[in-house]
Motif scaffolding. Structure first.
Motif, mmCIF file in Angstrom:
data_model
loop_
_atom_site.group_PDB
_atom_site.id
_atom_site.type_symbol
_atom_site.label_atom_id
_atom_site.label_comp_id
_atom_site.label_asym_id
_atom_site.label_seq_id
_atom_site.Cartn_x
_atom_site.Cartn_y
_atom_site.Cartn_z
ATOM 1 N N TYR A 19 0.826 -1.208 0.000
ATOM 2 C CA TYR A 19 0.000 0.000 0.000
ATOM 3 C C TYR A 19 0.854 1.249 0.000
ATOM 4 O O TYR A 19 0.503 2.257 -0.630
ATOM 5 C CB TYR A 19 -0.948 -0.006 1.199
ATOM 6 C CG TYR A 19 -2.064 -1.030 1.105
ATOM 7 C CD1 TYR A 19 -2.323 -1.716 -0.067
ATOM 8 C CD2 TYR A 19 -2.864 -1.309 2.203
ATOM 9 C CE1 TYR A 19 -3.342 -2.645 -0.149
ATOM 10 C CE2 TYR A 19 -3.899 -2.242 2.137
ATOM 11 C CZ TYR A 19 -4.124 -2.898 0.953
ATOM 12 O OH TYR A 19 -5.138 -3.817 0.872
ATOM 13 N N GLU A 20 1.978 1.226 0.710
ATOM 14 C CA GLU A 20 2.893 2.373 0.684
ATOM 15 C C GLU A 20 3.445 2.590 -0.726
ATOM 16 O O GLU A 20 3.729 3.730 -1.113
ATOM 17 C CB GLU A 20 4.045 2.150 1.669
ATOM 18 C CG GLU A 20 3.667 2.289 3.135
ATOM 19 C CD GLU A 20 3.565 3.736 3.598
ATOM 20 O OE1 GLU A 20 3.996 4.639 2.849
ATOM 21 O OE2 GLU A 20 3.051 3.957 4.708
ATOM 22 N N ALA A 21 3.578 1.503 -1.476
ATOM 23 C CA ALA A 21 4.067 1.603 -2.852
ATOM 24 C C ALA A 21 2.962 2.007 -3.825
ATOM 25 O O ALA A 21 3.228 2.184 -5.019
ATOM 26 C CB ALA A 21 4.680 0.276 -3.284
ATOM 27 N N GLY A 22 1.734 2.146 -3.311
ATOM 28 C CA GLY A 22 0.622 2.540 -4.157
ATOM 29 C C GLY A 22 0.100 1.423 -5.028
ATOM 30 O O GLY A 22 -0.468 1.664 -6.098
ATOM 31 N N THR A 23 0.301 0.172 -4.576
ATOM 32 C CA THR A 23 -0.150 -0.974 -5.349
ATOM 33 C C THR A 23 -0.804 -1.989 -4.415
ATOM 34 O O THR A 23 -1.029 -1.715 -3.242
ATOM 35 C CB THR A 23 1.033 -1.609 -6.114
ATOM 36 O OG1 THR A 23 0.538 -2.601 -7.017
ATOM 37 C CG2 THR A 23 2.032 -2.237 -5.169
ATOM 38 N N GLY A 24 -1.118 -3.124 -4.951
ATOM 39 C CA GLY A 24 -1.734 -4.177 -4.153
ATOM 40 C C GLY A 24 -1.292 -5.529 -4.662
ATOM 41 O O GLY A 24 -0.297 -5.649 -5.382
ATOM 42 N N ALA A 25 -2.035 -6.543 -4.320
ATOM 43 C CA ALA A 25 -1.743 -7.899 -4.744
ATOM 44 C C ALA A 25 -3.036 -8.689 -4.633
ATOM 45 O O ALA A 25 -4.060 -8.164 -4.164
ATOM 46 C CB ALA A 25 -0.657 -8.522 -3.862
ATOM 47 N N ARG A 26 -3.005 -9.915 -5.063
ATOM 48 C CA ARG A 26 -4.109 -10.812 -4.765
ATOM 49 C C ARG A 26 -3.843 -11.369 -3.371
ATOM 50 O O ARG A 26 -2.851 -12.061 -3.152
ATOM 51 C CB ARG A 26 -4.190 -11.940 -5.789
ATOM 52 C CG ARG A 26 -5.342 -12.906 -5.510
ATOM 53 C CD ARG A 26 -5.393 -14.021 -6.537
ATOM 54 N NE ARG A 26 -6.424 -14.994 -6.153
ATOM 55 C CZ ARG A 26 -6.263 -16.306 -6.176
ATOM 56 N NH1 ARG A 26 -5.099 -16.827 -6.557
ATOM 57 N NH2 ARG A 26 -7.232 -17.106 -5.816
ATOM 58 N N PHE A 27 -4.708 -11.039 -2.428
ATOM 59 C CA PHE A 27 -4.514 -11.453 -1.040
ATOM 60 C C PHE A 27 -5.284 -12.750 -0.793
ATOM 61 O O PHE A 27 -6.504 -12.811 -0.993
ATOM 62 C CB PHE A 27 -4.986 -10.365 -0.085
ATOM 63 C CG PHE A 27 -4.206 -9.081 -0.214
ATOM 64 C CD1 PHE A 27 -2.898 -9.001 0.222
ATOM 65 C CD2 PHE A 27 -4.776 -7.953 -0.793
ATOM 66 C CE1 PHE A 27 -2.165 -7.830 0.099
ATOM 67 C CE2 PHE A 27 -4.060 -6.776 -0.919
ATOM 68 C CZ PHE A 27 -2.751 -6.713 -0.472
ATOM 69 N N ILE A 28 -4.564 -13.769 -0.349
ATOM 70 C CA ILE A 28 -5.140 -15.102 -0.138
ATOM 71 C C ILE A 28 -5.050 -15.424 1.347
ATOM 72 O O ILE A 28 -3.950 -15.590 1.899
ATOM 73 C CB ILE A 28 -4.401 -16.156 -0.970
ATOM 74 C CG1 ILE A 28 -4.435 -15.776 -2.454
ATOM 75 C CG2 ILE A 28 -5.020 -17.539 -0.751
ATOM 76 C CD1 ILE A 28 -3.580 -16.658 -3.336
ATOM 77 N N GLU A 29 -6.188 -15.514 2.006
ATOM 78 C CA GLU A 29 -6.217 -15.702 3.456
ATOM 79 C C GLU A 29 -5.959 -17.155 3.840
ATOM 80 O O GLU A 29 -6.502 -18.081 3.232
ATOM 81 C CB GLU A 29 -7.559 -15.245 4.019
ATOM 82 C CG GLU A 29 -7.618 -15.266 5.543
ATOM 83 C CD GLU A 29 -8.893 -14.661 6.097
ATOM 84 O OE1 GLU A 29 -9.124 -14.805 7.301
ATOM 85 O OE2 GLU A 29 -9.652 -14.052 5.303
ATOM 86 N N VAL A 30 -5.151 -17.335 4.868
ATOM 87 C CA VAL A 30 -4.808 -18.654 5.388
ATOM 88 C C VAL A 30 -5.334 -18.768 6.817
ATOM 89 O O VAL A 30 -5.099 -17.873 7.634
ATOM 90 C CB VAL A 30 -3.278 -18.876 5.387
ATOM 91 C CG1 VAL A 30 -2.936 -20.265 5.927
ATOM 92 C CG2 VAL A 30 -2.697 -18.677 3.989
ATOM 93 N N ASP A 31 -6.044 -19.838 7.107
ATOM 94 C CA ASP A 31 -6.455 -20.131 8.479
ATOM 95 C C ASP A 31 -5.281 -20.821 9.164
ATOM 96 O O ASP A 31 -4.931 -21.954 8.828
ATOM 97 C CB ASP A 31 -7.685 -21.040 8.486
ATOM 98 C CG ASP A 31 -8.240 -21.279 9.892
ATOM 99 O OD1 ASP A 31 -7.423 -21.497 10.813
ATOM 100 O OD2 ASP A 31 -9.466 -21.255 10.055
ATOM 101 N N MET A 32 -4.668 -20.146 10.118
ATOM 102 C CA MET A 32 -3.461 -20.680 10.733
ATOM 103 C C MET A 32 -3.741 -21.855 11.665
ATOM 104 O O MET A 32 -2.826 -22.589 12.027
ATOM 105 C CB MET A 32 -2.719 -19.564 11.477
ATOM 106 C CG MET A 32 -2.209 -18.464 10.559
ATOM 107 S SD MET A 32 -1.211 -19.099 9.180
ATOM 108 C CE MET A 32 0.202 -19.714 10.074
#
Length: 214
Positions: A19-32
């Motif tokens: 976010y500081e770089a002004g971009t994002g990604a595909r965020f994939i949530e993991v149940d730990m």
């Protein structure tokens, strides 16, 4: 890029950096707890240790440690100036801080304190380590805005780790410069956005677990 993350875990640092770089990604949530993705897929083929973060690059290869992922993200978006240039003394200092945060704070202090299965003796032993490490930070951050001369991925990692203090019984008020630093960095728009998103996901996760055990 794809970031495998768990809400409010150390993977938050990479979300902040993106976010500081002004971009994002595909965020994939993991149940730990289950080591599974939200779609039920097994996470262990992605990381045999079952830990986040994992970054899948645009080239398709995987990075599995904060000390590798964060500099990679910084170098991928040089205009954001999230890391000094490679091969400079300043870059070596960045790596030094990433190592300190990873080994002396993340693993040595907060992992044992946050582990509900840790014996009382382990917690007591760990608490004896807190002051030495936060005293070092206190001295360094006295009259300093950031770890280096500007915001870097090391600050993204440190604010993530310091965010765990409230959950682990570590009172940052004992270290005024550290507490002021945490509050200052947490007010940055990118950090606020990342924290708010992951706090909401964390609360959803807790509700799911309650429903599963009801």
């Amino acid at each position: 890029m794809e970031l495998y993350f768990s809400p409010l875990a150390c993977s938050l640092a990479t979300r902040i950096a993106l976010y500081e770089a002004g971009t994002g990604a595909r965020f994939i949530e993991v149940d730990m707890k289950s080591k599974r993705l939200r779609d039920g897929a097994d996470f262990y083929p992605i990381n045999p240790l079952g830990q986040v973060p994992v970054l899948r690059t645009d080239d398709g290869w995987l990075l599995r440690e904060n000390t590798a992922i964060l500099p990679y993200v910084a170098d991928a978006f040089p205009a954001a100036r999230l890391a000094p240039k490679a091969g400079t003394p300043e870059r070596a200092k960045l790596q030094e801080w990433l190592g300190f945060i990873s080994t002396e704070l993340h693993k040595a202090v907060f992992v044992p304190l946050l582990d509900p299965l840790a014996p009382d003796e382990v917690r007591s032993y760990t608490r004896e380590k807190v002051a030495l490490r936060l005293n070092l930070l206190e001295r360094h951050l006295h009259e300093r805005e950031f770890l280096l001369d500007r915001f870097t991925v090391a600050d993204a990692y440190l604010v993530t780790v310091l965010n765990w203090a409230r959950y682990s019984g570590v009172e940052l008020a004992q270290w005024p410069a550290v507490q002021a630093y945490y509050e200052r960095i947490a007010r940055r728009p990118a950090v606020q956005k990342a924290l708010a998103e992951e706090l909401a996901l964390y609360r959803e996760e807790q509700q799911r677990r309650k429903a599963e055990t009801a």
